[in-house]
Each structure stands twice: as structure tokens, then as C-alpha cells.
Design an enzyme around this catalytic site. Structure first.
Site, PDB file in Angstrom:
ATOM      1  N   LYS A  22       4.626 -13.547  19.864  1.00  0.00           N
ATOM      2  CA  LYS A  22       5.916 -13.211  19.878  1.00  0.00           C
ATOM      3  C   LYS A  22       6.428 -11.620  20.214  1.00  0.00           C
ATOM      4  O   LYS A  22       6.785 -11.686  21.229  1.00  0.00           O
ATOM      5  CB  LYS A  22       6.286 -14.154  18.989  1.00  0.00           C
ATOM      6  CG  LYS A  22       8.182 -14.484  18.693  1.00  0.00           C
ATOM      7  CD  LYS A  22       8.302 -14.349  17.527  1.00  0.00           C
ATOM      8  CE  LYS A  22       8.764 -13.730  16.705  1.00  0.00           C
ATOM      9  NZ  LYS A  22       9.303 -12.089  16.130  1.00  0.00           N
ATOM     10  N   ASN A  23       5.826 -10.295  19.980  1.00  0.00           N
ATOM     11  CA  ASN A  23       6.359  -9.313  19.104  1.00  0.00           C
ATOM     12  C   ASN A  23       5.255  -8.714  20.553  1.00  0.00           C
ATOM     13  O   ASN A  23       5.713  -8.025  20.656  1.00  0.00           O
ATOM     14  CB  ASN A  23       6.300  -9.202  17.786  1.00  0.00           C
ATOM     15  CG  ASN A  23       7.121  -9.834  16.738  1.00  0.00           C
ATOM     16  OD1 ASN A  23       8.134 -10.590  17.410  1.00  0.00           O
ATOM     17  ND2 ASN A  23       7.058  -9.648  15.521  1.00  0.00           N
ATOM     18  N   CYS A 117      20.668  -8.681   9.063  1.00  0.00           N
ATOM     19  CA  CYS A 117      20.214  -9.866   9.333  1.00  0.00           C
ATOM     20  C   CYS A 117      19.520  -9.876   7.632  1.00  0.00           C
ATOM     21  O   CYS A 117      19.398  -9.670   7.229  1.00  0.00           O
ATOM     22  CB  CYS A 117      19.115 -10.174  10.092  1.00  0.00           C
ATOM     23  SG  CYS A 117      17.550  -9.320  10.035  1.00  0.00           S
ATOM     24  N   ARG A 122      18.825  -2.853   9.609  1.00  0.00           N
ATOM     25  CA  ARG A 122      17.595  -2.491  10.779  1.00  0.00           C
ATOM     26  C   ARG A 122      18.958  -2.288  11.952  1.00  0.00           C
ATOM     27  O   ARG A 122      18.990  -2.253  12.346  1.00  0.00           O
ATOM     28  CB  ARG A 122      17.887  -4.457  10.946  1.00  0.00           C
ATOM     29  CG  ARG A 122      16.775  -4.242  10.082  1.00  0.00           C
ATOM     30  CD  ARG A 122      15.919  -5.768  10.409  1.00  0.00           C
ATOM     31  NE  ARG A 122      14.681  -6.201  11.688  1.00  0.00           N
ATOM     32  CZ  ARG A 122      14.184  -6.942  12.117  1.00  0.00           C
ATOM     33  NH1 ARG A 122      14.608  -7.960  11.767  1.00  0.00           N
ATOM     34  NH2 ARG A 122      13.500  -6.623  13.066  1.00  0.00           N
ATOM     35  N   ASP A 305       4.729  -8.858   8.008  1.00  0.00           N
ATOM     36  CA  ASP A 305       5.514  -9.805   8.324  1.00  0.00           C
ATOM     37  C   ASP A 305       4.211 -10.667   8.271  1.00  0.00           C
ATOM     38  O   ASP A 305       4.174 -12.634   7.916  1.00  0.00           O
ATOM     39  CB  ASP A 305       5.263 -10.308   9.986  1.00  0.00           C
ATOM     40  CG  ASP A 305       6.430  -9.627  11.165  1.00  0.00           C
ATOM     41  OD1 ASP A 305       7.195  -9.383  10.324  1.00  0.00           O
ATOM     42  OD2 ASP A 305       5.823  -9.376  11.981  1.00  0.00           O
ATOM     43  N   ARG A 397      11.834 -20.054  16.097  1.00  0.00           N
ATOM     44  CA  ARG A 397      11.924 -19.284  17.160  1.00  0.00           C
ATOM     45  C   ARG A 397      10.122 -18.533  16.860  1.00  0.00           C
ATOM     46  O   ARG A 397      10.035 -17.377  18.067  1.00  0.00           O
ATOM     47  CB  ARG A 397      12.542 -17.620  16.295  1.00  0.00           C
ATOM     48  CG  ARG A 397      13.768 -18.539  15.825  1.00  0.00           C
ATOM     49  CD  ARG A 397      14.630 -17.199  14.928  1.00  0.00           C
ATOM     50  NE  ARG A 397      14.586 -16.350  15.627  1.00  0.00           N
ATOM     51  CZ  ARG A 397      15.818 -15.211  15.354  1.00  0.00           C
ATOM     52  NH1 ARG A 397      15.884 -15.235  14.348  1.00  0.00           N
ATOM     53  NH2 ARG A 397      15.966 -13.668  16.083  1.00  0.00           N
TER      54      ARG A 397
END
Ligand code: EPU
Length: 417
Positions: A22-23, A117, A122, A305, A397
């Protein structure tokens, strides 16, 4: 709203393929803004964050064509609306990644300022500071970052902290700038390198990606290219933890241990046996896991993560672990939920002290962000009885077909309304 029902107690066994990262995919989709020619991508994961990014790019005039399950062609010839609205950015902070490419190609961009968030405040000050150093005029009006530059100029930029999307944004912007840009204190994450590889395939002149100094010689324009997204190292690490906690034995394919050293080391410290193959990883869990302390930090250190997933593992391990989070100030939201399942965790500032318990017991818990939800799944797999995870949209997500993949390994997981 969808929930995930897990019946704990199954031992994970078997083989499953990992998806594209994803990233890495998110910034690479934004790289399509830099050229009028088509960018053909493979191994793109099907995730809500990817659909959101494609909708955002579509609104800007990028043509999007899906090819099979994981292929995409992005056509930048129709780019005509360099705006990212609040509605888009509020659902996905990575939308800020359009800022650099838009200013570089269109001379202008209006991007809603992402708010805080669940995991922290952030800010994006480093993205803005870097663009200003490249000569962009940046104002913040009515919640929007408005950046303008007839042509960006190469600059020497040293970011105040290591920032992944900040490095990616500035690297993309610098590709079309006039002259050389040097990014110091650059993020060394493998996803930055994957983006750089894609940009180089598009004609960019980049050296040093993967080190903390990246040099970019600006070019007049970029052309089309083909690129396959790297495997998702965080998805891979998450399944390894899930197998470890259940006493399992699994083989993950279409992935690589190359970017997972710190995670693999900790799994071995916990007592797991790991066999690394060229494009696969096999994990065999011990009868009882040992506690492992860790500290999150930018790559190549232990990734933030993966912090929540290791926290879940430590909940049922033998001993006491200290987990220190140094990247995000509020990334312990999963702690109170893990405690609802019977975990023994104490928070002291940015340290969590986890005392292993003999058993967790299923309960209803709430996912607060993507990786927090992964940790609740891991805990649910080992808890007795049923664990119901609420707000599972966080999971969609970032984990492709997670119920199918877990079910393929023998877990009892079901999506319920
Ligand atoms: N920061 C600033 N100012 C900036 C930029 C960052 O103060 O201008 C701070 C952040 O608040 C944070 C630290 O610097 O405390 C590092 O943040 P970074 O910018 O590296 O995070 P990011 O680029 O927003 C990416 C990933 C995250 C991952 C972090 C850290 C993407 C799309 N997101 O975020 O992934 O946790 O790097 O590795 O690449 C996830 O996938 O679950 C996720 C949150």
C-alpha cells in the site's frame, strides 16, 4: 457497519500470497501526475486507500484503466484540475502526496491541509518547507495549502525529522525542477526506493534512494513506464505475527524478507524459526512465545507499522516486554482494546509495559486505525471464544482480502453486519 467475528483457537497453517505494498503504491499512483504519458502498474493491491487515491486522481483529470486483478494504467494527458478537496484528504492523509507532483507539472496546486488522525497530529510542515526551498510560493488559506511556482528550482533540503511521505513528495517535485535537488535526512524506507525506481523508469535522474541523502537532477519532462509494486512488508509481518501467536507454521509467498530484517530478528528472539527463500518466507512458531522488547524508529530500525502487532503477540508471551513508540505520539490506541481481551499492559509516556498472561478471552473491541485493527485480529486468533471487532473499515484500507487469506490458513474469521 461491517464487523469481523473471529473464533479463536485455530492454529494457522499453510501457504498464502502477499499483495503489493500500500505505502509504495500510493506515492507511485501520484507519480502519474508527473507525465502526460501512460504509467502501467502491476501488483497494485485492491484496497480502499487505493480506490480513494484513484478517485482523487480521476477528479484531477487522470485517466484510470484497470487491467485484470492487480494491473492499472494511469493516463496523465488530461490533467486539468490540480485540486485535492477536504472531502478527499480527510479520509486519507496520503492525499498530501499529490502536492509535490502537481506544483512541479502544473505550476500550481491546492490541497486541503490534512488534520490530525487517530495516531497523532501528523503535520506536513516539512513538505511545505521543502517546496518553499525549491522556490514555490506557499500560502495556507481556508484550510488549503496553495502552492505556486512557474518552475521549481533545485535546492538543498534538510528535513527536521525523517519523514516518509515528505521525502516522497519532495523527490517527485524535484524530478521536474530546474537543476539539482539534494534531500538530506531522507527516509530510507524501501517504499521510497520503489518510488524512485518507478520515477527512474519514467526518465527521472535520481541517485541515493535508500540512503539518507537523495540527489535528483531535474529533467524537462518524464515519459511513460511500466512498474510492478514491491510486496507489502507490513502485510507480510502481520501474517507472520498471526501465525506466531497461534503456534502455527506458514509459508508466505510473493514476498521478500529483504526489507524485514528488524521484524524477522524480533520474531526469532520470540522463539520462532524462520526460513527465508527468494520470494517466500516460512515461519514455524514455538510452543510458547518469549516476550520481546522493541523500540520503533525509521527504517531500517523496527517499523512503527508493526508495533501494534508485536504488542498483541507479547500479550500472551512468556515474560515482560517494553515497547517504546518514537514515531507517533498517540499510537497506543489498541492498548485499551487489548486490555478488554484480558491483556496486562501499562502505559508510561511513550512506553508500554506488557506482561504476558496465560490466556486472552474474546470480547467486542473497536478498531481505531489500520494497524490497531491488525493487532486485534492477532489477539482474537489466540483468545478463547469469540472476538468481535467493530469499525473494520480501518482494516479494508490496508489489508487486501484479509478474511480470505486468514481463512486459507485455517482461521475462523467472518465478516458480519
Ligand atoms: N512529521 C512532521 N512534519 C512533517 C512530516 C512528518 O512533524 O512535515 C512527523 C510526523 O508527525 C511523525 C513523524 O514525523 O511524527 C514521521 O512521520 P512520516 O511523515 O514519516 O509519516 P507519513 O509519511 O505520514 C508514512 C506511512 C505510515 C507510517 C509512517 C512511518 C504512507 C502513506 N504512510 O506516513 O503508514 O506509519 O510513514 O513509517 O506511507 C500505515 O500504513 O498504517 C501508516 C500509518
Amino acid at each position: 457497519m461491517d464487523k469481523l467475528l473471529i473464533r479463536g483457537g485455530s492454529v494457522l497453517k499453510g501457504e498464502v500470497a502477499m499483495s503489493g505494498a500500500k505505502n509504495a503504491a500510493l506515492p507511485i499512483l501520484c507519480a502519474s501526475l508527473l507525465s502526460a504519458d501512460p504509467l502501467e502498474l502491476g501488483n497494485v493491491p485492491q484496497l480502499n486507500d487505493i480506490s480513494t487515491m484513484l478517485r482523487l486522481l480521476g477528479d484531477m483529470g487522470i485517466g484510470v484503466r484497470h487491467e485484470g486483478d492487480d494491473g492499472l494504467t494511469l493516463d496523465g494527458s488530461g490533467l486539468n484540475n490540480p485540486v485535492a478537496s477536504y472531502e478527499m484528504v480527510k479520509t486519507m492523509r496520503a492525499s498530501i502526496l499529490v502536492l509535490g507532483p502537481l506544483v512541479a507539472r502544473c505550476g500550481e496546486a491546492r490541497v486541503s491541509l490534512p488534520g490530525g488522525c487517530a495516531i497523532g497530529a501528523r503535520p506536513v510542515d516539512q513538505h511545505i518547507k521543502g517546496l518553499q526551498a525549491m522556490g514555490a510560493e506557499v500560502t495556507v488559506e481556508q484550510g488549503y495549502v496553495h502552492a505556486r511556482a512557474s518552475r521549481l528550482k533545485g535546492a538543498r533540503i534538510c528535513t527536521d525529522m525523517v519523514t516518509v511521505t515528505g521525502t516522497e513528495n519532495l523527490m517527485m517535485a524535484a524530478c521536474l525542477a530546474d537543476g539539482e535537488t539534494i534531500i538530506e535526512n531522507a527516509a530510507r524506507e524501501p517504499e521510497v526506493v520503489d518510488l524512485a525506481n518507478c520515477l527512474v523508469a519514467m526518465g527521472a535522474r535520481i541517485s541515493g534512494a535508500g540512503t539518507d541523502i537523495i540527489r535528483i537532477q531535474g529533467v524537462e519532462k518524464l515519459h511513460g513506464a511500466r512498474h510492478s509494486i514491491m510486496p507489502d512488508r507490513i502485510e507480510t509481518g502481520t501474517y507472520l505475527c498471526a501465525a506466531a501467536v497461534t503456534g502455527g507454521d506458514i509459508r508466505l509467498t510473493r514476498t521478500s524478507a529483504a526489507y524485514l530484517d528488524s521484524v524477522v530478528d524480533k520474531l526469532m528472539d520470540a522463539g520462532c524459526e524462520i526460513v527465508v527463500e527468494r520470494d517466500a518466507i516460512r515461519l514455524t512458531a514455538p510452543a510458547k512465545l518469549k516476550s520481546v522488547s522493541l523500540r520503533t524508529a525509521p527504517y531500517p530500525a523496527f517499523p512503527t507499522d508493526m508495533q501494534a502487532q508485536f504488542m498483541a503477540m507479547n500479550c500472551v508471551a512468556d515474560g515482560v516486554a517494553t515497547i517504546r513508540e518514537t514515531i507517533f505520539e498517540n499510537r497506543f490506541m489498541h492498548v485499551s482494546e487489548l486490555m478488554r481481551l484480558g491483556a496486562n499492559i501499562q502505559i508510561e509516556g511513550n512506553n508500554a509495559i506488557v506482561r504476558g498472561v496465560d490466556r486472552l478471552e474474546g470480547a467486542t473491541v473497536m478498531a481505531t486505525d489500520l494497524r490497531a485493527s491488525a493487532s486485534l485480529i492477532i489477539a482474537g486468533l489466540v483468545a478463547s471464544g469469540e472476538t468481535l471487532i467493530d469499525r473494520i473499515y480501518h482494516l479494508d484500507r490496508g489489508y487486501e482480502r484479509i478474511e480470505q487469506k486468514l481463512a486459507a490458513l485455517g482461521a475462523s474469521v467472518e465478516r458480519v453486519r
